[in-house]
Design a protein around this motif. Structure first.
Motif, PDB file in Angstrom:
ATOM      1  N   ILE A  19      38.931  37.262  40.402  1.00 19.73           N
ATOM      2  CA  ILE A  19      39.116  36.215  39.396  1.00 19.73           C
ATOM      3  C   ILE A  19      39.509  34.900  40.051  1.00 19.73           C
ATOM      4  O   ILE A  19      38.998  33.829  39.717  1.00 19.73           O
ATOM      5  N   VAL A  20      40.436  34.972  41.011  1.00 22.39           N
ATOM      6  CA  VAL A  20      40.863  33.759  41.695  1.00 22.39           C
ATOM      7  C   VAL A  20      39.692  33.141  42.460  1.00 22.39           C
ATOM      8  O   VAL A  20      39.468  31.921  42.439  1.00 22.39           O
ATOM      9  N   CYS A  21      38.915  33.985  43.145  1.00 22.58           N
ATOM     10  CA  CYS A  21      37.761  33.488  43.895  1.00 22.58           C
ATOM     11  C   CYS A  21      36.682  32.924  42.964  1.00 22.58           C
ATOM     12  O   CYS A  21      35.906  32.046  43.365  1.00 22.58           O
ATOM     13  N   LEU A  22      36.670  33.425  41.742  1.00 25.25           N
ATOM     14  CA  LEU A  22      35.669  32.959  40.774  1.00 25.25           C
ATOM     15  C   LEU A  22      35.873  31.482  40.450  1.00 25.25           C
ATOM     16  O   LEU A  22      34.916  30.778  40.132  1.00 25.25           O
ATOM     17  N   GLY A  23      37.129  31.024  40.558  1.00 29.22           N
ATOM     18  CA  GLY A  23      37.386  29.617  40.274  1.00 29.22           C
ATOM     19  C   GLY A  23      36.911  28.679  41.352  1.00 29.22           C
ATOM     20  O   GLY A  23      36.846  27.457  41.131  1.00 29.22           O
ATOM     21  N   ILE A  24      36.591  29.205  42.535  1.00 30.73           N
ATOM     22  CA  ILE A  24      36.172  28.329  43.643  1.00 30.73           C
ATOM     23  C   ILE A  24      34.905  27.568  43.271  1.00 30.73           C
ATOM     24  O   ILE A  24      34.806  26.353  43.476  1.00 30.73           O
ATOM     25  N   GLN A  25      33.911  28.299  42.694  1.00 29.34           N
ATOM     26  CA  GLN A  25      32.661  27.630  42.334  1.00 29.34           C
ATOM     27  C   GLN A  25      32.900  26.532  41.313  1.00 29.34           C
ATOM     28  O   GLN A  25      32.329  25.439  41.378  1.00 29.34           O
ATOM     29  N   PHE A  69      37.559  20.763  35.645  1.00 30.13           N
ATOM     30  CA  PHE A  69      38.819  21.208  36.259  1.00 30.13           C
ATOM     31  C   PHE A  69      39.689  21.947  35.241  1.00 30.13           C
ATOM     32  O   PHE A  69      40.247  23.014  35.523  1.00 30.13           O
ATOM     33  N   MET A  70      39.791  21.402  34.023  1.00 33.65           N
ATOM     34  CA  MET A  70      40.620  22.022  32.989  1.00 33.65           C
ATOM     35  C   MET A  70      40.063  23.388  32.585  1.00 33.65           C
ATOM     36  O   MET A  70      40.805  24.369  32.444  1.00 33.65           O
ATOM     37  N   VAL A  71      38.741  23.437  32.406  1.00 32.39           N
ATOM     38  CA  VAL A  71      38.120  24.692  32.001  1.00 32.39           C
ATOM     39  C   VAL A  71      38.332  25.768  33.057  1.00 32.39           C
ATOM     40  O   VAL A  71      38.693  26.917  32.745  1.00 32.39           O
ATOM     41  N   GLU A  72      38.095  25.426  34.309  1.00 28.40           N
ATOM     42  CA  GLU A  72      38.247  26.420  35.372  1.00 28.40           C
ATOM     43  C   GLU A  72      39.696  26.877  35.522  1.00 28.40           C
ATOM     44  O   GLU A  72      39.978  28.071  35.703  1.00 28.40           O
ATOM     45  N   THR A  73      40.622  25.938  35.405  1.00 28.11           N
ATOM     46  CA  THR A  73      42.035  26.309  35.531  1.00 28.11           C
ATOM     47  C   THR A  73      42.446  27.256  34.416  1.00 28.11           C
ATOM     48  O   THR A  73      43.060  28.309  34.661  1.00 28.11           O
ATOM     49  N   LEU A  95      41.985  40.887  40.462  1.00 27.29           N
ATOM     50  CA  LEU A  95      42.717  39.630  40.499  1.00 27.29           C
ATOM     51  C   LEU A  95      42.174  38.716  41.602  1.00 27.29           C
ATOM     52  O   LEU A  95      42.028  37.508  41.405  1.00 27.29           O
ATOM     53  N   THR A  96      41.876  39.308  42.760  1.00 27.88           N
ATOM     54  CA  THR A  96      41.295  38.505  43.840  1.00 27.88           C
ATOM     55  C   THR A  96      39.936  37.941  43.424  1.00 27.88           C
ATOM     56  O   THR A  96      39.622  36.772  43.682  1.00 27.88           O
ATOM     57  N   SER A 156      40.497  29.088  32.576  1.00 25.17           N
ATOM     58  CA  SER A 156      39.764  30.358  32.669  1.00 25.17           C
ATOM     59  C   SER A 156      40.443  31.305  33.656  1.00 25.17           C
ATOM     60  O   SER A 156      40.645  32.500  33.370  1.00 25.17           O
ATOM     61  N   VAL A 157      40.800  30.782  34.818  1.00 27.82           N
ATOM     62  CA  VAL A 157      41.435  31.629  35.834  1.00 27.82           C
ATOM     63  C   VAL A 157      42.785  32.139  35.341  1.00 27.82           C
ATOM     64  O   VAL A 157      43.113  33.336  35.462  1.00 27.82           O
ATOM     65  N   VAL A 158      43.580  31.237  34.758  1.00 29.61           N
ATOM     66  CA  VAL A 158      44.907  31.632  34.291  1.00 29.61           C
ATOM     67  C   VAL A 158      44.807  32.673  33.181  1.00 29.61           C
ATOM     68  O   VAL A 158      45.509  33.700  33.186  1.00 29.61           O
ATOM     69  N   ILE A 159      43.939  32.409  32.214  1.00 32.10           N
ATOM     70  CA  ILE A 159      43.829  33.326  31.072  1.00 32.10           C
ATOM     71  C   ILE A 159      43.300  34.685  31.512  1.00 32.10           C
ATOM     72  O   ILE A 159      43.813  35.738  31.107  1.00 32.10           O
ATOM     73  N   LEU A 160      42.237  34.674  32.340  1.00 30.26           N
ATOM     74  CA  LEU A 160      41.688  35.957  32.802  1.00 30.26           C
ATOM     75  C   LEU A 160      42.724  36.740  33.606  1.00 30.26           C
ATOM     76  O   LEU A 160      42.875  37.957  33.435  1.00 30.26           O
ATOM     77  N   ALA A 161      43.441  36.041  34.461  1.00 28.58           N
ATOM     78  CA  ALA A 161      44.461  36.734  35.252  1.00 28.58           C
ATOM     79  C   ALA A 161      45.554  37.300  34.356  1.00 28.58           C
ATOM     80  O   ALA A 161      46.039  38.423  34.555  1.00 28.58           O
TER      81      ALA A 161
END
Length: 800
Positions: free
Chosen positions: A632-638, A659-663, A629-630, A665-670
């Protein structure tokens, strides 16, 4: 050669397809009487093509059509000359009789409407083959005949034999069609021409090309499979699993002659070479003997006729490749004669089966008084098939011997082959056309009686046409056979043979054939037993060879599948990334397309440098994260850092999308990770980590090099100027990016939306996964060791 145009031929070509659409509806309301209405479609097409006889007889060609893709020289076009017009008349004329015959033969069948639809589709496909001018149109209709014949042969799909025969025909003829496509592409590349009407005037371009042999072998592959030449002959007798109307139509004027038609069509530009004159007579002669010999082994009327069709096709191919003055004329005469007598005899066999309940020749006899009209049609068809006057088959046989007879060893060999083959077909002609009707009356499963008019009309009309064509041979030659021979030969030909025999070698060979045929007919039972013993003793069967080939292909496919698709997701993903890395890295190295080392921009602002640093910190955070989970969240930083860079460089719409894609992606993966029962940490061994890391780094470097190389190229503003100029004028939109996405790339955008929707549905399915408690007796399959997705606990997923 003078040409005229026709704009109505496409309507005649569409008539069978329109009738096919209406067939189920009409049959449901009119029953068997619908045959009279549906037969109007091919009858009207026949009348249309009949109107071209006078101008075709003068040596003209009729063309027409429409440009489809002019830039690729693709068109929907047709060509009518002596060859294609004769085939069109046979297909539509005999087709109309077959539709009427099917109305009587299939009367009361619950799927009669479906059958009418299939047979009319098949008719339209075959008509398209013979009138097509463009290569693409020819290939499309060629494969459509394979598909529709599959439906017809497997019409009685509840029987395993029907399904097997249909699949076998589809595999052989469909595969041959793909080979033909390759051959047509060769011809297209050699000549630069994609239309037959233009190809026929190119002279020796094909024959002189170094790729002539490759093109010839590919074309022969398509023609031989469709026209059942040895060793591909086995599918045709097996196709007798189809209802008799299909067999009568298939063998008389349609699919099995498509390969012969193609060889005749290409004779002016591919014929006359040593390869042509060796391969065609050789395989044609073998097919003639194999088909004729196997025919006398059979006791089923349809199979006897089916094997003689194989023999006749071999004879036609042999004559097409035989370079003598009368060979083409003989092939033309025999093709027309065969269409008439074989269609009629197949219908006779169907009448006998329909009215007596059996097709076994050993159980039939004495039907002459019970079925007088059928007997008249049968004996006339048998006489024509045997090559006796006053039927059209006599003209064909005399011309065959005039074409083959000679003093050289090659001529003697093929003349002997023709005599033996014709003598055996003489036997089958009277075995089918005479034997069931003479002698003592036998007891049959059904009380024999004459069939209705829908059944005997077709064979009687074909028999009378054969008689009239021979008696009025001058008219037949003027309007049919001479124009057809001229089209095949590429120069004017005049057929003159008549019922008056010419004393000489051809007549002597005819007498020899008749004498040999009579002797073999009188000893048919002994001949059948002898052939049966020889065939069994040899133990050679291309039909069984086909089964072994298919079984071996399936076994090979299973083994390959087990190697390639081993069921481990991590193997698939790793392999994919390795291949992507190889493509991105090996290609520029081999072709010297590596980009220059980029120069660090001197005017890089503080904001840009700060967000670059944030992206690098995000990478380090992902690598150092202790749980998923950590990471995945850090993956959104880039992704967020990159979105800000887009914004800083003046691309707010792209930034918003990022911005939409990254948001998401992080939500769905989490969300997905919380639903899976995974271990908190990565338990992969060191070697797996090194392999995955190397693949990831290689892909990253590869994409970086690709982007640097692409952006270092000179900027081409053509599309920019186009969109800027026409976005407002055409799409009425001031936002160029929106116009590109919605209008200029509308289909692409629709595809992207579809992908997102499918992905969303897949995610929804994952979210709905529930884990059921394990039972004491449940078997547990442990996941592969070292997997990044190690399952925690021993529980099985269950979809609700």
């Amino acid at each position: 050669m003078p040409e005229t145009t026709s704009d109505l031929t496409w309507i005649a070509m569409l008539l069978p397809f329109v009738a096919a659409l209406l067939a189920p509806w009409l049959t449901a309301r009119l029953g068997a009487a619908a045959a009279w209405v549906l037969a109007l479609a091919p009858a009207l097409a026949f009348v249309h093509f009949l109107g071209f006889l006078p101008e075709i007889a003068t040596g003209e060609r009729v063309t027409g059509g429409y440009a489809w893709v002019p830039s690729l020289n693709l068109s929907f076009s047709w060509l009518l000359d002596g060859l294609s017009l004769t085939f069109a008349l046979l297909i539509t004329g005999i087709g109309a009789l077959i539709v009427l015959y099917a109305g009587g033969y299939m009367k009361g069948h619950p799927q009669q409407g479906r059958f009418f639809s299939y047979i009319l589709l098949f008719m339209g496909a075959m008509l398209g083959v013979v009138v097509s001018d463009s290569f693409l149109m020819l290939f499309v209709f060629w494969e459509l005949t394979s598909i529709t014949s599959f439906l017809l042969i497997g019409f009685d799909h509840a029987r395993e034999a029907s399904r097997r025969a249909a699949l076998q025909a589809l595999v052989v003829t469909g595969g041959g069609g793909l080979v033909l496509l390759a051959g047509l592409i060769f011809v297209w590349n050699i000549t630069g021409i994609s239309q037959l009407s233009l190809l026929l005037s190119t002279g020796d371009i094909l024959r002189e090309s170094p790729f002539y042999m490759a093109a010839l072998l590919l074309v022969l592959g398509g023609a031989f499979t469709k026209s059942a030449q040895f060793p591909f002959h086995f599918w045709l007798p097996n196709a007798m699993e189809a209802p008799t109307p299909v067999s009568a139509y298939l063998h008389s004027a349609t699919m099995v002659k498509a390969g012969v038609y193609l060889l005749m069509r290409l004779n002016p530009v591919m014929g006359g070479t040593p390869a042509w004159e060796i391969l065609l007579p050789f395989f044609g002669g073998i097919t003639l003997l194999v088909g004729a010999v196997l025919a006398v082994r059979q006791t089923d009327l349809k199979l006897m006729l089916a094997y003689t069709t194989v023999a006749s096709l071999g004879l036609l191919v042999m004559l097409t490749g035989f370079d003598t003055p009368y060979a083409v004329e003989a092939a033309v005469l025999y093709l027309v004669a065969h269409s008439l007598f074989k269609g009629g005899l197949f219908m006779v066999a169907g009448i006998i089966d329909h009215e007596t309940g059996t097709r076994d020749i050993r159980l039939l006899g004495g039907l002459r008084k019970l079925m007088p009209i059928t007997f008249a049609a049968a004996i006339l068809g048998g006489i024509s098939m045997a090559g006796l006057p006053p039927l059209f088959g006599f003209l064909a046989k005399e011309e065959i011997y005039a074409a083959l007879a000679g003093a050289n060893p090659r001529a003697i060999l093929f003349t002997a082959v023709a005599v033996i083959g014709n003598a055996l077909m003489f036997v089958i002609a009277f075995a089918v056309g005479l034997k069931p009707f003479v002698g003592a009356e036998t007891k049959t499963p059904k009380h024999a009686h004459e069939g209705p008019i829908l059944l005997w009309l077709g064979p009687l009309v074909l028999a009378l046409l054969s008689f009239g064509g021979a008696v009025l041979s001058s008219l037949s030659h003027r309007y049919v056979t001479s124009p057809m021979a001229s089209a095949i030969d590429g120069e004017p030909q005049m057929v003159t043979i008549s019922l008056i025999p010419h004393v000489g070698v051809p007549l002597a060979l005819s007498v020899l054939t008749i004498v040999l045929g009579v002797v073999l007919y009188l000893g048919l039972e002994r001949l059948r037993a002898t052939v049966d013993r020889v065939v069994i003793g040899l133990g050679i069967s291309p039909d069984r060879g086909f089964d072994h080939f298919v079984a071996g292909l399936v076994a090979l496919s299973v083994r390959v599948t087990r190697v390639i698709h081993n069921g481990r997701l991590e193997v698939y993903i790793t392999t994919t990334f390795i291949l992507v890395a190889l493509v991105l890295l090996v290609t520029p190295v081999v072709y010297g397309e590596l980009p220059a080392v980029p120069v660090w921009p001197a005017d890089l602002g503080l904001a840009e440098a700060a967000f670059l640093a944030i992206a690098v910190i995000g990478v380090a955070a992902v690598l150092s994260a202790r749980d998923r989970l950590t990471a995945i969240v850090c993956l959104g930083i880039q992704g967020f850092a990159l979105a800000v860079l887009f914004l800083l460089f003046g691309a707010p719409d792209l930034s918003f999308t990022q911005f939409m894609v990254e948001t998401l992606s992080v939500v769905i993966l989490a969300l997905v990770m919380t639903r899976l029962r995974l271990s908190l940490t990565d338990h992969r061994p060191l070697i797996a980590r090194l392999l995955d890391g190397a693949a990831a780094i290689a892909c990253g470097i590869g994409f970086a090099l690709l982007l640097i190389r692409a952006t270092s190229a000179p900027f081409d503003a053509t599309l920019t100027e186009f969109f800027a100029a026409y976005s407002k004028a055409i799409a009425h939109g001031a936002n160029v990016v929106n116009v590109i996405i919605v209008d200029f790339r509308g289909v692409d955008t629709l595809g992207e939306i579809s992908v997102v929707m499918i992905t969303g549905l897949a995610i929804l399915a994952l979210i709905r996964v529930r884990v059921a408690p394990a039972t004491p007796t449940a078997s547990v399959v442990s996941p592969p060791s070292g997997s990044f997705g190690d399952v925690k606990g021993k529980k099985k997923g269950k979809v609700k």
